[in-house]
Design a protein around this motif. Structure first.
Motif, PDB file in Angstrom:
ATOM      1  N   ASP A  50      10.618  -5.837  -5.561  1.00  0.00           N
ATOM      2  CA  ASP A  50      10.122  -6.740  -4.517  1.00  0.00           C
ATOM      3  C   ASP A  50      11.272  -7.226  -3.643  1.00  0.00           C
ATOM      4  O   ASP A  50      12.406  -7.348  -4.101  1.00  0.00           O
ATOM      5  CB  ASP A  50       9.467  -7.983  -5.148  1.00  0.00           C
TER       6      ASP A  50
ATOM      7  N   GLU B 291       5.889  -6.007 -16.160  1.00  0.00           N
ATOM      8  CA  GLU B 291       7.165  -5.729 -16.802  1.00  0.00           C
ATOM      9  C   GLU B 291       7.863  -6.993 -17.298  1.00  0.00           C
ATOM     10  O   GLU B 291       8.658  -6.931 -18.233  1.00  0.00           O
ATOM     11  CB  GLU B 291       8.113  -5.040 -15.810  1.00  0.00           C
TER      12      GLU B 291
ATOM     13  N   TRP C  39       5.518 -12.838 -10.813  1.00  0.00           N
ATOM     14  CA  TRP C  39       5.961 -12.116 -12.011  1.00  0.00           C
ATOM     15  C   TRP C  39       5.304 -10.761 -12.039  1.00  0.00           C
ATOM     16  O   TRP C  39       4.666 -10.362 -11.065  1.00  0.00           O
ATOM     17  CB  TRP C  39       5.690 -12.937 -13.275  1.00  0.00           C
ATOM     18  N   GLN C  40       5.427 -10.032 -13.136  1.00  0.00           N
ATOM     19  CA  GLN C  40       4.964  -8.632 -13.203  1.00  0.00           C
ATOM     20  C   GLN C  40       4.554  -8.261 -14.623  1.00  0.00           C
ATOM     21  O   GLN C  40       4.957  -8.922 -15.585  1.00  0.00           O
ATOM     22  CB  GLN C  40       6.106  -7.682 -12.854  1.00  0.00           C
TER      23      GLN C  40
ATOM     24  N   ASN D  45      -1.886  -3.857  -8.494  1.00  0.00           N
ATOM     25  CA  ASN D  45      -0.694  -3.087  -8.223  1.00  0.00           C
ATOM     26  C   ASN D  45      -1.067  -1.588  -8.202  1.00  0.00           C
ATOM     27  O   ASN D  45      -1.423  -1.036  -9.228  1.00  0.00           O
ATOM     28  CB  ASN D  45       0.216  -3.442  -9.414  1.00  0.00           C
TER      29      ASN D  45
ATOM     30  N   PRO E 230      13.024  -5.522  -9.792  1.00  0.00           N
ATOM     31  CA  PRO E 230      11.555  -5.543  -9.907  1.00  0.00           C
ATOM     32  C   PRO E 230      10.823  -4.756  -8.840  1.00  0.00           C
ATOM     33  O   PRO E 230       9.628  -4.515  -8.979  1.00  0.00           O
ATOM     34  CB  PRO E 230      11.211  -7.033  -9.768  1.00  0.00           C
TER      35      PRO E 230
ATOM     36  N   ILE F 220      -1.905  -7.848 -17.077  1.00  0.00           N
ATOM     37  CA  ILE F 220      -0.922  -8.688 -17.794  1.00  0.00           C
ATOM     38  C   ILE F 220      -1.262 -10.178 -17.665  1.00  0.00           C
ATOM     39  O   ILE F 220      -1.041 -10.954 -18.591  1.00  0.00           O
ATOM     40  CB  ILE F 220       0.529  -8.416 -17.302  1.00  0.00           C
TER      41      ILE F 220
ATOM     42  N   ILE G  90       8.387 -14.444  -1.696  1.00  0.00           N
ATOM     43  CA  ILE G  90       8.310 -12.996  -1.898  1.00  0.00           C
ATOM     44  C   ILE G  90       7.820 -12.360  -0.602  1.00  0.00           C
ATOM     45  O   ILE G  90       6.801 -12.781  -0.047  1.00  0.00           O
ATOM     46  CB  ILE G  90       7.331 -12.649  -3.053  1.00  0.00           C
TER      47      ILE G  90
ATOM     48  N   ASP H 287       2.483 -21.241  -7.368  1.00  0.00           N
ATOM     49  CA  ASP H 287       2.430 -19.853  -6.894  1.00  0.00           C
ATOM     50  C   ASP H 287       3.382 -19.094  -7.807  1.00  0.00           C
ATOM     51  O   ASP H 287       4.594 -19.261  -7.741  1.00  0.00           O
ATOM     52  CB  ASP H 287       2.888 -19.827  -5.431  1.00  0.00           C
ATOM     53  N   THR H 288       2.823 -18.277  -8.685  1.00  0.00           N
ATOM     54  CA  THR H 288       3.614 -17.700  -9.778  1.00  0.00           C
ATOM     55  C   THR H 288       3.927 -16.233  -9.505  1.00  0.00           C
ATOM     56  O   THR H 288       3.035 -15.399  -9.474  1.00  0.00           O
ATOM     57  CB  THR H 288       2.833 -17.807 -11.098  1.00  0.00           C
TER      58      THR H 288
ATOM     59  N   VAL I 233      -1.602 -16.031  -8.341  1.00  0.00           N
ATOM     60  CA  VAL I 233      -0.818 -14.955  -8.936  1.00  0.00           C
ATOM     61  C   VAL I 233      -1.218 -13.605  -8.359  1.00  0.00           C
ATOM     62  O   VAL I 233      -2.356 -13.412  -7.963  1.00  0.00           O
ATOM     63  CB  VAL I 233      -1.005 -14.904 -10.473  1.00  0.00           C
ATOM     64  N   GLY I 234      -0.265 -12.698  -8.327  1.00  0.00           N
ATOM     65  CA  GLY I 234      -0.587 -11.297  -8.076  1.00  0.00           C
ATOM     66  C   GLY I 234      -0.143 -10.758  -6.741  1.00  0.00           C
ATOM     67  O   GLY I 234       0.005  -9.560  -6.577  1.00  0.00           O
ATOM     68  N   GLU I 235       0.048 -11.621  -5.765  1.00  0.00           N
ATOM     69  CA  GLU I 235       0.420 -11.174  -4.421  1.00  0.00           C
ATOM     70  C   GLU I 235       0.840 -12.411  -3.645  1.00  0.00           C
ATOM     71  O   GLU I 235       0.547 -13.544  -4.052  1.00  0.00           O
ATOM     72  CB  GLU I 235      -0.784 -10.521  -3.742  1.00  0.00           C
TER      73      GLU I 235
ATOM     74  N   THR J  94       0.961   0.179 -16.106  1.00  0.00           N
ATOM     75  CA  THR J  94       0.996  -0.299 -14.730  1.00  0.00           C
ATOM     76  C   THR J  94       1.316   0.900 -13.855  1.00  0.00           C
ATOM     77  O   THR J  94       1.963   1.843 -14.312  1.00  0.00           O
ATOM     78  CB  THR J  94       2.033  -1.427 -14.549  1.00  0.00           C
TER      79      THR J  94
HETATM   80  O1  PRX Z   1       4.805  -7.393  -5.830  1.00  0.00           O
HETATM   81  C1  PRX Z   1       4.700  -8.413  -6.782  1.00  0.00           C
HETATM   82  C2  PRX Z   1       3.261  -8.870  -6.857  1.00  0.00           C
HETATM   83  O2  PRX Z   1       2.667  -8.142  -7.926  1.00  0.00           O
HETATM   84  C3  PRX Z   1       3.638  -7.261  -8.508  1.00  0.00           C
HETATM   85  C4  PRX Z   1       3.394  -7.125  -9.984  1.00  0.00           C
HETATM   86  O3  PRX Z   1       2.132  -6.587 -10.222  1.00  0.00           O
HETATM   87  P1  PRX Z   1       1.530  -6.524 -11.689  1.00  0.00           P
HETATM   88  O4  PRX Z   1       2.526  -5.906 -12.595  1.00  0.00           O
HETATM   89  O5  PRX Z   1       0.195  -5.892 -11.577  1.00  0.00           O
HETATM   90  O6  PRX Z   1       1.383  -8.017 -12.122  1.00  0.00           O
HETATM   91  C5  PRX Z   1       0.557  -8.862 -11.376  1.00  0.00           C
HETATM   92  C6  PRX Z   1       0.380 -10.185 -12.076  1.00  0.00           C
HETATM   93  C7  PRX Z   1       1.599 -10.812 -12.595  1.00  0.00           C
HETATM   94  C8  PRX Z   1       4.952  -7.900  -8.172  1.00  0.00           C
HETATM   95  O7  PRX Z   1       6.018  -6.978  -8.257  1.00  0.00           O
HETATM   96  N1  PRX Z   1       3.153 -10.297  -7.155  1.00  0.00           N
HETATM   97  C9  PRX Z   1       2.788 -10.861  -8.312  1.00  0.00           C
HETATM   98  N2  PRX Z   1       2.741 -12.200  -8.189  1.00  0.00           N
HETATM   99  C10 PRX Z   1       3.105 -12.497  -6.925  1.00  0.00           C
HETATM  100  C11 PRX Z   1       3.381 -11.284  -6.267  1.00  0.00           C
HETATM  101  N3  PRX Z   1       3.807 -11.248  -4.987  1.00  0.00           N
HETATM  102  C12 PRX Z   1       3.957 -12.435  -4.350  1.00  0.00           C
HETATM  103  N4  PRX Z   1       3.698 -13.627  -4.922  1.00  0.00           N
HETATM  104  C13 PRX Z   1       3.267 -13.713  -6.194  1.00  0.00           C
HETATM  105  N5  PRX Z   1       2.995 -14.908  -6.709  1.00  0.00           N
END
Ligand code: PRX
Length: 632
Positions: free
Chosen positions: A488, A404, A401-402, A514, A486, A297, A500, A398-399, A373-375, A251
């Motif tokens: 965020d 990590e 996570w990262q 990311n 994390p 991931i 978030i 709305d999930t 997911v993702g943002e 990542t």
């Molecule tokens: O900033 C958060 C954002 O994506 C980051 C993690 O990116 P990555 O490791 O590529 O994983 C993405 C898929 C799990 C986080 O630190 N992020 C992920 N999900 C959300 C999010 N921001 C807001 N809402 C979410 N649901």
């Protein structure tokens, strides 16, 4: 073996009860969940940890093989159920249903192929493949024999691929001659050829014939279809310690080279499976589709491991939402009677820009649960998704996570806990989030904003950065000792729901990807006509965020098209996903007296701010702000 369903909440009361159990006595709680899996040997200890070292050990002394839990375990009662439902890029090509029995067979065959290449437990295998079933087979075949898979998203450039192969010294590369993406055919093999010029550790490469191109095969390169001929489909699953490495996934970070996040076998298995069942509330015969790529991931945890551990049917889609037109996702939902649809806000925003007739012409009545997911998802996109796709009857998870965290951390549970537009809402069972103020003190009141942190380990927390434990400690455990940080920010509402607010470091989430700004700057600076550059993110309608690069040139009057060259340079070094939306040539960059670029000011300029920059008198060169603005 106990049934995991007994620990999957069905009502809000269940969630509250299980959540309390999981935080009051985490070890007892996770032990109960662990007992619902197949182990070769039981643990001596559920958890030992130290946030300062940092070190996390889950189920010490236990051994298992995750593929026995993904595959063998299901053979007794659902052998013919579809495990992977493959939808190819071309809608006129047939989709493919691969049963658990067949997937097990293919995985065992390919695991034997890997063994024949001298791959043993602990060896690293790089996988650079399109979204085809063989990618899932490759991942699981590694896990079967205890090899560590490192999947590299097939949109990355040859330089990025080589850097990842070299960082973890992969011995084998699994790839394809090419890939189909919408109307484009991508020549993966020549990217691989270029990468391999710089990779000494790769001893053999196996190439899947996907586009049937006429590629040149080099020494130690063989075709996938030849390799699997006449190979036994019996392969004993390697006995893995719970803490042995399962995979590495890179990542990007806020500085320099990508971080190879390491996930281990036992904890990741439990958490990816338990979260899948909780969040999506998957039931037998449901058809679950996550649109991510296995190169990220989300694909690892919620296309491959989570669903297969749960005995689910998981859809793999090779193509893109815009091909042959923008109704493709909805065609697929109708065609396969998808019940669960999990995608990124950026896809939702892009699809919402197209005529609603593209949605309406499809029967979406099979849908029960939607996810993102993702943002962060903005309210407009959430409402569009809810009304037009979910017909206002599907819960939206709305999930948050990262890479990590290995699995979902903040989320609603479909139909069990309440969702709320733009809020990831509540912690997953077992997760203990807090908000910290800048001084690192926990903010106890609700309706506050702060830095998100997690104060207790969960089973799938990454164990280290491959080959660089100090960096792991510095990035995640040093700024706020005693917590996982994390990167965020978040705020809470009066009911303690989390929203978030975005990254608090130099990582920008573009279209759900990311992207660290530092590696992009490094790529730009490689150009001989570049003196210095700074890349920042700014809000963008569809992508969530976009990148703007401010670049100082050595010779502003040279004839070459620098904007084009910079984009090419980035595509070559990282991949097209990292190309800035805007490149601005500037005479200088705002700097502090100690020479640090003031990104805060550049972020404001990029966001369209014209005058409100706060106190800039302490800058080394305050006049530069005006000069940048005039040219922007
Ligand atoms: O900033 C958060 C954002 O994506 C980051 C993690 O990116 P990555 O490791 O590529 O994983 C993405 C898929 C799990 C986080 O630190 N992020 C992920 N999900 C959300 C999010 N921001 C807001 N809402 C979410 N649901």
């Amino acid at each position: 073996m106990k049934n995991i369903d007994n620990y999957v909440p069905k009502t809000l009361e269940d969630y509250n009860r299980l959540y309390s159990e999981s935080v009051i006595n985490p070890e007892t709680f996770w032990e109960k969940i662990a007992e619902t899996f197949l182990w070769k040997k039981k643990w001596n200890n559920v958890l030992s940890f130290d946030f300062n070292k940092p070190e996390f050990k889950w189920f010490e002394g236990a051994s298992l093989n995750i593929t026995e839990n993904c595959l063998d375990r299901h053979l007794a009662y659902i052998p013919e159920q579809t495990a992977i439902l493959f939808e190819p890029n071309d809608p006129n090509q047939k989709s493919e249903k691969i049963s658990y029995r067949e997937l097990h067979r293919r995985v065992c065959v390919f695991a034997n192929v890997l063994k024949s290449k001298n791959i043993r437990k602990g060896d690293r295998v790089c996988i650079y493949m399109p979204m085809v079933p063989e990618l899932t087979v490759a991942v699981l075949a590694c896990a079967r024999i205890g090899a560590v898979h490192s999947v590299v998203f097939a949109g990355f450039s040859s330089t990025a691929l080589a850097a990842r192969i070299n960082d973890s010294e992969c011995k084998v590369l699994l790839t394809a001659d090419g890939s189909f993406r919408g109307s484009k055919v991508i020549d993966l093999k020549s990217i691989v050829d270029e990468a391999l010029l710089k990779c000494d550790s790769i001893k053999s490469t196996i190439v899947l014939k996907r586009i049937a191109s006429d590629v040149k095969m080099n020494n130690n390169e063989t075709w996938w279809h030849n390799e699997i001929e006449d190979v036994s489909d019996y392969c004993e699953a390697e006995e893995m310690d719970s803490e042995d490495m399962l995979f590495i996934l890179y990542t990007s970070g806020s500085t320099g080279k990508p971080k190879g996040m390491v996930h281990s076998c036992g904890g990741y298995m439990i958490y990816s499976s338990y979260t899948f069942l909780n969040v999506f509330q998957y039931k037998t015969n449901d058809i679950y589709w996550c649109t991510a790529d296995i190169g990220w991931i989300t694909g690892h945890s919620y296309i491959v491991y989570g669903p297969l551990l749960a005995g689910a049917t998981s859809v793999m889609f090779e193509g893109v939402p815009s091909y042959p037109d923008y109704s493709r996702f909805w065609n697929i939902v109708e065609k396969h009677k998808i019940t669960h649809f999990y995608t990124a806000p950026t896809a939702i925003r892009a699809l919402a820009k197209h005529p609603i007739s593209l949605v309406k012409s499809n029967d979406l009545s099979s849908l029960k649960v939607l996810g993102t997911v993702g943002e962060p998802i903005n309210e407009e996109a959430w409402n569009w998704y809810n009304k037009n796709i979910g017909k206002s009857k599907c819960p939206i998870v709305d999930t948050w996570w990262q890479t990590e965290t290995g699995g979902i951390m903040l989320t609603s549970l479909a139909g069990v806990t309440n969702d709320k537009p733009t809020y990831a809402t509540k912690p997953m069972i077992g997760i203990q989030p807090v908000l910290l103020d800048k001084g690192g003190k926990e903010i106890k009141e609700k309706e506050k904003e702060g830095i998100l942190a997690i104060k207790y380990p969960w089973p799938s927390i990454a164990r280290t950065i491959y080959g660089n434990h100090d960096r792991y400690k510095n990035v995640y455990f040093t700024a706020y000792p005693g917590y996982y940080f994390p990167g965020d920010g978040a705020l809470t509402d009066s009911e303690g729901n989390y929203r978030i607010t975005g990254r608090v470091d130099d990582v920008v989430i573009v279209s759900g990807h990311n992207l660290g700004t530092a590696p992009i700057e490094d790529a730009i600076n490689l150009h001989e006509n570049v003196v210095e550059s700074a890349v920042v993110g700014y809000p963008h309608d569809i992508k969530g965020n976009a990148l703007r690069a401010f670049v100082i040139l050595l010779d502003e009057n040279s004839n070459i098209d620098m904007k084009k060259e910079i984009k090419e340079q980035i595509s070559k070094t990282i991949g097209p996903i990292a190309k800035p939306e805007i490149i601005q040539i500037v005479p200088g960059l705002p700097k502090t007296r100690s020479g640090k670029i003031m990104r805060r000011i550049l972020r404001k300029i990029a966001s369209g701010e014209k005058e409100n920059f706060g106190d800039i008198s302490t800058l080394l060169n305050p006049e530069i702000v005006k000069q940048i603005l005039i040219k922007s």
